[in-house]
Design a protein around this motif. Structure first.
Motif, mmCIF file in Angstrom:
data_model
loop_
_atom_site.group_PDB
_atom_site.id
_atom_site.type_symbol
_atom_site.label_atom_id
_atom_site.label_comp_id
_atom_site.label_asym_id
_atom_site.label_seq_id
_atom_site.Cartn_x
_atom_site.Cartn_y
_atom_site.Cartn_z
ATOM 1 N N VAL A 81 0.881 -1.085 0.078
ATOM 2 C CA VAL A 81 0.072 -0.001 -0.014
ATOM 3 C C VAL A 81 0.810 1.458 -0.035
ATOM 4 O O VAL A 81 1.712 1.131 0.677
ATOM 5 C CB VAL A 81 -1.007 0.152 1.334
ATOM 6 N N THR A 82 0.466 2.125 -0.890
ATOM 7 C CA THR A 82 1.437 3.363 -0.710
ATOM 8 C C THR A 82 0.369 4.635 -0.786
ATOM 9 O O THR A 82 -0.726 4.561 -1.396
ATOM 10 C CB THR A 82 2.152 3.288 -2.258
ATOM 11 N N ASN A 83 0.786 5.676 -0.056
ATOM 12 C CA ASN A 83 0.300 6.956 0.084
ATOM 13 C C ASN A 83 1.318 8.027 -0.084
ATOM 14 O O ASN A 83 2.294 7.563 -0.451
ATOM 15 C CB ASN A 83 -0.698 6.996 1.149
ATOM 16 N N GLU A 84 0.926 9.226 0.222
ATOM 17 C CA GLU A 84 1.656 10.220 -0.033
ATOM 18 C C GLU A 84 2.785 10.566 0.878
ATOM 19 O O GLU A 84 3.837 11.344 0.630
ATOM 20 C CB GLU A 84 1.061 11.620 -0.109
ATOM 21 N N VAL A 85 2.690 9.669 1.821
ATOM 22 C CA VAL A 85 3.915 9.749 3.056
ATOM 23 C C VAL A 85 4.486 8.454 3.107
ATOM 24 O O VAL A 85 5.628 8.601 3.614
ATOM 25 C CB VAL A 85 3.197 10.247 4.388
ATOM 26 N N ALA A 86 4.002 7.532 2.888
ATOM 27 C CA ALA A 86 4.762 6.331 3.211
ATOM 28 C C ALA A 86 4.273 5.066 2.214
ATOM 29 O O ALA A 86 3.160 5.208 1.550
ATOM 30 C CB ALA A 86 4.744 5.734 4.709
ATOM 31 N N SER A 87 5.107 3.954 2.530
ATOM 32 C CA SER A 87 4.557 2.881 1.856
ATOM 33 C C SER A 87 4.564 1.505 2.909
ATOM 34 O O SER A 87 5.413 1.511 3.879
ATOM 35 C CB SER A 87 5.430 2.278 0.432
ATOM 36 N N LEU A 88 3.655 0.814 2.727
ATOM 37 C CA LEU A 88 3.585 -0.355 3.676
ATOM 38 C C LEU A 88 3.505 -1.875 2.875
ATOM 39 O O LEU A 88 2.752 -1.930 1.944
ATOM 40 C CB LEU A 88 2.134 -0.309 4.350
ATOM 41 N N PHE A 89 4.636 -2.465 3.034
ATOM 42 C CA PHE A 89 4.834 -3.773 2.694
ATOM 43 C C PHE A 89 4.328 -5.046 3.609
ATOM 44 O O PHE A 89 4.990 -5.066 4.859
ATOM 45 C CB PHE A 89 6.336 -4.056 2.318
ATOM 46 N N ILE A 90 3.758 -5.859 3.039
ATOM 47 C CA ILE A 90 2.776 -7.121 3.757
ATOM 48 C C ILE A 90 3.408 -8.086 3.000
ATOM 49 O O ILE A 90 2.733 -8.248 1.999
ATOM 50 C CB ILE A 90 1.549 -6.802 4.277
ATOM 51 N N PRO A 91 4.164 -9.007 3.668
ATOM 52 C CA PRO A 91 4.168 -10.469 2.825
ATOM 53 C C PRO A 91 3.141 -11.205 2.766
ATOM 54 O O PRO A 91 1.996 -11.043 3.579
ATOM 55 C CB PRO A 91 5.466 -10.998 3.533
ATOM 56 N N ALA A 92 3.052 -12.306 1.907
ATOM 57 C CA ALA A 92 2.162 -13.145 1.814
ATOM 58 C C ALA A 92 1.455 -13.716 3.147
ATOM 59 O O ALA A 92 0.278 -13.913 3.385
ATOM 60 C CB ALA A 92 2.510 -14.320 0.656
ATOM 61 N N ASP A 93 2.316 -14.065 3.972
ATOM 62 C CA ASP A 93 1.925 -14.852 5.276
ATOM 63 C C ASP A 93 1.397 -13.597 6.355
ATOM 64 O O ASP A 93 1.057 -14.063 7.306
ATOM 65 C CB ASP A 93 3.110 -15.728 5.881
ATOM 66 N N ARG A 94 1.602 -12.549 6.221
ATOM 67 C CA ARG A 94 1.226 -11.335 6.872
ATOM 68 C C ARG A 94 1.674 -11.527 8.418
ATOM 69 O O ARG A 94 1.245 -10.572 9.229
ATOM 70 C CB ARG A 94 -0.406 -11.269 7.015
ATOM 71 N N LYS A 95 2.761 -12.147 8.667
ATOM 72 C CA LYS A 95 3.148 -12.228 9.862
ATOM 73 C C LYS A 95 4.219 -10.953 10.314
ATOM 74 O O LYS A 95 4.716 -10.916 11.343
ATOM 75 C CB LYS A 95 3.953 -13.683 10.134
ATOM 76 N N SER A 96 4.423 -10.299 9.209
ATOM 77 C CA SER A 96 5.164 -9.169 9.540
ATOM 78 C C SER A 96 4.713 -7.934 8.380
ATOM 79 O O SER A 96 4.042 -8.140 7.539
ATOM 80 C CB SER A 96 6.839 -9.354 9.388
ATOM 81 N N SER A 97 5.197 -6.806 8.952
ATOM 82 C CA SER A 97 4.906 -5.733 7.881
ATOM 83 C C SER A 97 6.069 -4.754 8.114
ATOM 84 O O SER A 97 6.771 -4.635 9.011
ATOM 85 C CB SER A 97 3.482 -5.004 8.120
ATOM 86 N N THR A 98 6.293 -3.845 6.867
ATOM 87 C CA THR A 98 7.395 -2.989 6.974
ATOM 88 C C THR A 98 6.941 -1.604 6.455
ATOM 89 O O THR A 98 6.433 -1.520 5.425
ATOM 90 C CB THR A 98 8.556 -3.508 5.873
ATOM 91 N N LEU A 99 7.085 -0.703 7.250
ATOM 92 C CA LEU A 99 6.743 0.721 6.886
ATOM 93 C C LEU A 99 8.163 1.358 6.242
ATOM 94 O O LEU A 99 8.983 1.340 7.021
ATOM 95 C CB LEU A 99 6.402 1.533 8.216
ATOM 96 N N SER A 100 7.838 1.979 5.085
ATOM 97 C CA SER A 100 8.814 2.409 4.392
ATOM 98 C C SER A 100 8.668 4.283 4.352
ATOM 99 O O SER A 100 7.581 4.545 3.852
ATOM 100 C CB SER A 100 9.032 1.980 3.241
ATOM 101 N N LEU A 101 9.738 4.622 4.758
ATOM 102 C CA LEU A 101 9.554 6.287 4.858
ATOM 103 C C LEU A 101 10.492 6.865 3.756
ATOM 104 O O LEU A 101 11.645 6.523 4.140
ATOM 105 C CB LEU A 101 9.881 7.076 6.402
ATOM 106 N N PRO A 102 10.200 7.388 2.770
ATOM 107 C CA PRO A 102 11.318 7.799 1.617
ATOM 108 C C PRO A 102 11.914 8.972 1.967
ATOM 109 O O PRO A 102 10.943 9.860 2.432
ATOM 110 C CB PRO A 102 10.394 7.710 0.609
ATOM 111 N N ARG A 103 13.203 9.242 1.748
ATOM 112 C CA ARG A 103 13.707 10.508 2.108
ATOM 113 C C ARG A 103 13.219 11.111 3.134
ATOM 114 O O ARG A 103 12.557 12.369 3.274
ATOM 115 C CB ARG A 103 13.569 11.490 0.839
ATOM 116 N N VAL A 104 13.753 10.728 4.320
ATOM 117 C CA VAL A 104 13.132 11.327 5.890
ATOM 118 C C VAL A 104 13.912 12.577 5.694
ATOM 119 O O VAL A 104 14.970 12.984 5.527
ATOM 120 C CB VAL A 104 13.467 10.489 6.944
ATOM 121 N N SER A 105 13.344 13.271 6.518
ATOM 122 C CA SER A 105 13.577 14.774 7.139
ATOM 123 C C SER A 105 13.808 14.687 8.279
ATOM 124 O O SER A 105 13.333 13.952 9.128
ATOM 125 C CB SER A 105 12.809 16.023 6.507
ATOM 126 N N LEU A 106 14.318 15.782 9.148
ATOM 127 C CA LEU A 106 14.558 15.918 10.789
ATOM 128 C C LEU A 106 13.148 15.988 11.307
ATOM 129 O O LEU A 106 13.009 15.475 12.536
ATOM 130 C CB LEU A 106 15.233 17.348 11.031
#
Lengths: 111, 116
Positions: free
Chosen positions: A55-80
């Motif tokens: 899933v992607t929106n204007e601030v982040a992406s969320l990656f969820i593998p097929a087994d759904r036992k984990s997820s990863t929040l991805s923040l592109p080009r972070v700032s202070l």
């Protein structure tokens, strides 16, 4: 409700991509994954939510593998200003959105 | 855009006093949640309301009560205050559905309660 486990803290630098992984081994079929951001003395702010795949929106992406036992929040080009605590929550579709908060990840962005 | 409004923002009370916290949800939101966040702690769910009826109950002490009014605003009433009640109290609102699956919750700025 599924319990989540995420790193207590992370450091990164401005302009980098930051990935925060959350484990939720006991996630149920009717559960979906939600991430919130919280600055000190402020109310949590919704970032992103998903059930599976990506899933992607204007601030982040969320990656969820097929087994759904984990997820990863991805923040592109972070700032202070992305320095905050990030909470991963698993919310049941049957729970009337009762959010059970685990220990979030304190993300510190350095210049 | 209108957000969740909480009042007061800060409140200082003595032990054994009572306090009332108010929450005004986003217009058209019919679900309200209350959370307590102690210093350095994660938010703890207290109670929620959907269409003016209590929908879920979490770790809310018996000394606390809450309700949602006809205009959907909610009040958290706290009696016999203890030092340990000092915390940030957040209210959140969302738009519920008949099936119980709600959309994202929007949080207010919180009320900081200090019991001395």
């Amino acid at each position: 409700l599924a319990k989540t486990t995420q790193p207590i803290s992370m450091d990164s630098y401005e302009g980098q991509e930051v990935n925060i992984t959350c484990s939720h081994n006991n996630i149920a079929t009717n559960d979906y994954i939600t991430w919130y951001q919280q600055f000190p003395s402020q109310g949590p702010r919704f970032i992103i939510q998903g059930y599976k795949t990506k899933v992607t929106n204007e601030v982040a992406s969320l990656f969820i593998p097929a087994d759904r036992k984990s997820s990863t929040l991805s923040l592109p080009r972070v700032s202070l200003s992305d320095t905050a605590v990030y909470y991963c929550l698993v919310v049941s579709m049957d729970s009337n959105y009762q959010l059970i908060w685990g220990a979030g990840t304190k993300l510190i962005i350095k210049p | 855009a209108a957000g969740v409004i909480q009042s007061p923002r800060h409140l200082i009370k003595e032990k054994r006093e009572t306090a009332t916290l108010k929450c005004y949800p986003i217009p058209r939101h019919d679900t309200v949640y209350w959370y307590q966040q102690g210093p350095g702690q994660d938010p703890q769910f207290l109670i929620s309301f959907y269409e003016k009826m209590q929908s879920d109950k979490g770790s809310i002490p018996d000394r606390f009560s809450a309700q949602q009014f006809s205009d959907y605003h909610s009040e958290l009433n706290m009696s016999s205050l203890e030092l340990g009640d000092s915390a940030l109290y957040f209210c959140a609102s969302s738009l519920g559905t008949a099936e119980g699956m709600n959309t994202e919750a929007f949080f207010g700025q919180g009320t900081r309660l200090t019991v001395v």
